[in-house]
Design a protein around this motif. Structure first.
Motif, PDB file in Angstrom:
ATOM      1  N   LYS A  21      -6.097   4.772  11.664  1.00 55.71           N
ATOM      2  CA  LYS A  21      -5.511   6.027  11.282  1.00 55.71           C
ATOM      3  C   LYS A  21      -5.557   5.910   9.434  1.00 55.71           C
ATOM      4  N   SER A  22      -5.008   4.726   9.001  1.00 59.54           N
ATOM      5  CA  SER A  22      -4.757   4.848   7.323  1.00 59.54           C
ATOM      6  C   SER A  22      -6.223   4.533   6.846  1.00 59.54           C
ATOM      7  N   THR A  23      -7.205   3.883   7.627  1.00 62.89           N
ATOM      8  CA  THR A  23      -8.688   3.915   7.078  1.00 62.89           C
ATOM      9  C   THR A  23      -9.229   5.288   6.801  1.00 62.89           C
ATOM     10  N   HIS A  46       1.226   6.833   0.576  1.00 59.28           N
ATOM     11  CA  HIS A  46       0.825   5.732   1.470  1.00 59.28           C
ATOM     12  C   HIS A  46       1.674   4.956   2.296  1.00 59.28           C
ATOM     13  N   GLN A  47       1.254   4.220   3.336  1.00 60.07           N
ATOM     14  CA  GLN A  47       2.094   3.590   4.303  1.00 60.07           C
ATOM     15  C   GLN A  47       2.711   2.308   3.509  1.00 60.07           C
ATOM     16  N   GLU A  48       1.910   1.716   2.437  1.00 58.31           N
ATOM     17  CA  GLU A  48       2.548   0.740   1.713  1.00 58.31           C
ATOM     18  C   GLU A  48       3.324   1.274   0.399  1.00 58.31           C
ATOM     19  N   MET A  88       0.709  12.141   4.883  1.00 55.22           N
ATOM     20  CA  MET A  88       2.023  11.235   5.129  1.00 55.22           C
ATOM     21  C   MET A  88       1.711  10.146   5.951  1.00 55.22           C
ATOM     22  N   ASP A  89       1.568   9.071   5.520  1.00 51.45           N
ATOM     23  CA  ASP A  89       1.256   7.910   6.335  1.00 51.45           C
ATOM     24  C   ASP A  89       2.594   7.134   6.605  1.00 51.45           C
ATOM     25  N   GLU A  90       3.179   7.341   7.859  1.00 47.72           N
ATOM     26  CA  GLU A  90       4.282   6.976   8.017  1.00 47.72           C
ATOM     27  C   GLU A  90       5.279   7.129   7.218  1.00 47.72           C
TER      28      GLU A  90
HETATM   29 MG    MG Z   1      -1.752   2.339   9.145  1.00 43.98          MG
END
Ligand code: MG
Ligand code: ATP
Length: 504
Positions: A45-47, A87-89, A167-169
């Motif tokens: 997903k993030s990729t 980002h998730q991070e 929106m990643d998490e």
């Molecule tokens: Mg991810």
């Protein structure tokens, strides 16, 4: 003729070091839709989003914006196409102020070319207020709680007049009322034609705000469809490849002696008159809403906060824990929430992140036994389904959820008698959640005393023998696992019921 989707990613392929991560994935997002992107930890997903956001380049495939091919050569190009990426991070610079982070790279200047500080602060304040956040724009980010950092990250994306927000998490660290605010905002954005790609492991959130969904499994597209046409079980099955039971675990076994006894614990403004015991082999849960004092209570019990009144006994002995070292000496392990910030050592390998707190298990005459360490890692890799090809690479190359699993493995491996897990399955997919619960239960069978802090009532309901509900720093109810229901817990967690401690 059907209108063009705003974004179409077609047949996207991507490998890292020869390992395929995305295999001909197609994703289309319409104008003004909220599109859920779902899949297990490491599904890609993030990729996929990093490719849309210009962070990574695809090996193959095309991206169309309004039907025209676009090359997202770097993040700036993606932004120019109207795409914002949460980002998730968390990407905040701790040593900068809130408004400086908000306007980083797009600072406002007045007609003389000087930084328009007050104007930036005003706009920052305005956007944060929309999310219900009241913080000083001139506060340094390093002084803020993780949930605020996450909200600032979201606000930053709102600042640019984006046409698509990824929106990643976004809600991993948010309290329920903050999540609700965000959802309101998302629905309003949608009305103005903004599209959103929403990634989350909380399937209830998907049902609450998303229009369509796309599921990835092992880098492949499984299905795209309407959310309203599917139930959670079907979606879970698409993600994991098998059905996952949401039943309560039946795992009654006799408890041993009292491992931890807490009486009259009080820290003014945080928690008050806390009494509880945890026996060997028992899993005790604490749940409630944001601001219930749960985290502060256990940070005190682990020695992060020094000032509290009351008594703590470990194995019958009174102990004064005023430093994490003392907690470890007393046999208490603490797996913090927000592990990405608090527990992961980024430039250390995956395998060393696991063995860090239990080096003794792998050491002989001062040398680390690589083979033993590797064998142990492989046990957890299999048990928790950790997706990594080479555990000697640094942990930051793993997907977010897989990093979480490594940290959980680290503490499962640490030989402490009492283990406190703060939100153990934050950011972890439904399948792996199940596996983590099973590992925790296995530890309890070995006689470990276990405490689970969770903002999700269903989580404590599924695995705890005893459940404590907190409200405003007090325990308002205590149930045995079977005696509780989600509704009942809600009553006590919102303060609408509080007649002493109810024993369910
Ligand atoms: Mg991810
Ligand atoms: N920079 C990188 N170098 C090597 N491998 C990578 C890199 N980035 C991602 N990967 C690998 O690609 C795979 C997919 O990762 P990705 O982050 O896209 O997963 P995800 O679906 O977002 O998972 P999660 O739910 O855990 O966030 C993982 O196996 C991960 O280890």
């Amino acid at each position: 003729m059907t209108p063009q989707p705003f974004v179409a990613m077609k047949n996207i392929e991507k490998s890292f070091n020869g390992v395929p991560v995305l295999k001909s994935v197609t994703l289309e997002v319409e104008e003004g839709e909220i599109h859920a992107l779902l899949g297990e930890n490491g599904a890609g997903k993030s990729t996929l989003m990093n490719i849309l956001g210009g962070v990574h380049q695809p090996d193959n495939g095309t991206i169309l914006i309004n039907g025209e091919e676009a090359k997202m050569a770097d993040p700036r190009v993606s932004q120019e196409h109207g795409i914002s990426f949460i980002h998730q991070e968390l990407n905040m610079v701790s040593d900068l102020k809130v408004y400086e982070n908000m306007f980083l790279g797009s600072e406002l200047r007045n007609k003389f070319g000087f930084l328009a500080v007050e104007e930036m602060c005003r706009q920052t304040h305005e956007i944060l207020a929309e999310l219900g956040v009241n913080i000083n724009p001139k506060e340094y980010v390093r002084n803020l709680a993780t949930s605020y950092k996450q909200l600032i990250e979201i606000s930053k994306a709102l600042l640019h007049k984006s046409r698509l927000i990824i929106m990643d998490e976004p809600t991993t660290s948010l309290a329920e009322h903050e999540v609700n605010r965000l959802f309101e905002l998302m629905k309003n954005l949608k009305k103005t034609g903004v599209s959103i790609i929403y990634i989350s492991h909380k399937l209830k959130e998907i049902q609450a705000v998303c229009d369509r969904y796309t599921v990835l499994r092992d880098g492949q597209l499984v299905k795209t469809g309407m959310v309203e046409n599917e139930d959670l079980e079907t979606i879970t099955k698409m993600m994991v490849g098998k059905a996952i039971s949401q039943e309560r675990f039946m795992h009654e076994h006799p408890f041993g002696e009292t491992a931890m006894e807490v009486s009259g614990l009080t820290s003014t403004g945080h928690f008050k008159d806390i009494d509880f015991t945890v026996r060997k082999g028992e899993i005790v849960g604490f749940t409630g809403l944001a601001g219930d004092g749960r985290t502060e209570l256990f940070e005190s019990l682990f020695g992060f906060r020094k000032k509290y009144a009351g008594e703590v006994k470990i194995n019958g002995q009174v102990v004064k824990i005023d430093h994490p070292r003392k907690a470890l000496q007393a046999g208490i392990g603490y797996v913090p929430k927000d592990r990405k910030e608090n527990a992961i050592i980024k430039d250390l390998s995956v395998i060393h992140n696991m063995s860090l707190s239990s080096m003794g298990n792998f050491e002989r005459s001062g040398f680390i036994q690589d083979k033993k360490e590797r064998e142990k890692f492989d046990v957890y890799k299999k048990a928790l389904n950790i997706k990594v090809h080479n555990p000697r690479i640094t942990i930051d190359k793993l997907s977010g959820g897989n990093q979480q699993k490594v940290i959980i493995a680290k503490w499962l491996e640490a030989e402490t008698d009492i283990l406190i897990f703060d939100n153990p399955t934050q950011g972890i997919d439904v399948g792996a959640k199940q596996e983590i619960y099973q590992q925790i239960i296995a530890l309890s069978r070995l006689g470990k005393a276990i405490i689970i802090l969770s903002s999700e009532a269903p989580e404590v309901l599924r695995i705890c023998h005893t459940i404590n509900v907190m409200y405003h720093g007090e325990i308002t109810a205590r149930f045995t696992g079977e005696g509780a229901s989600e509704e009942e817990i809600m009553h006590y967690a919102t303060g609408s019921k509080r007649e002493g401690i109810a024993i369910g």
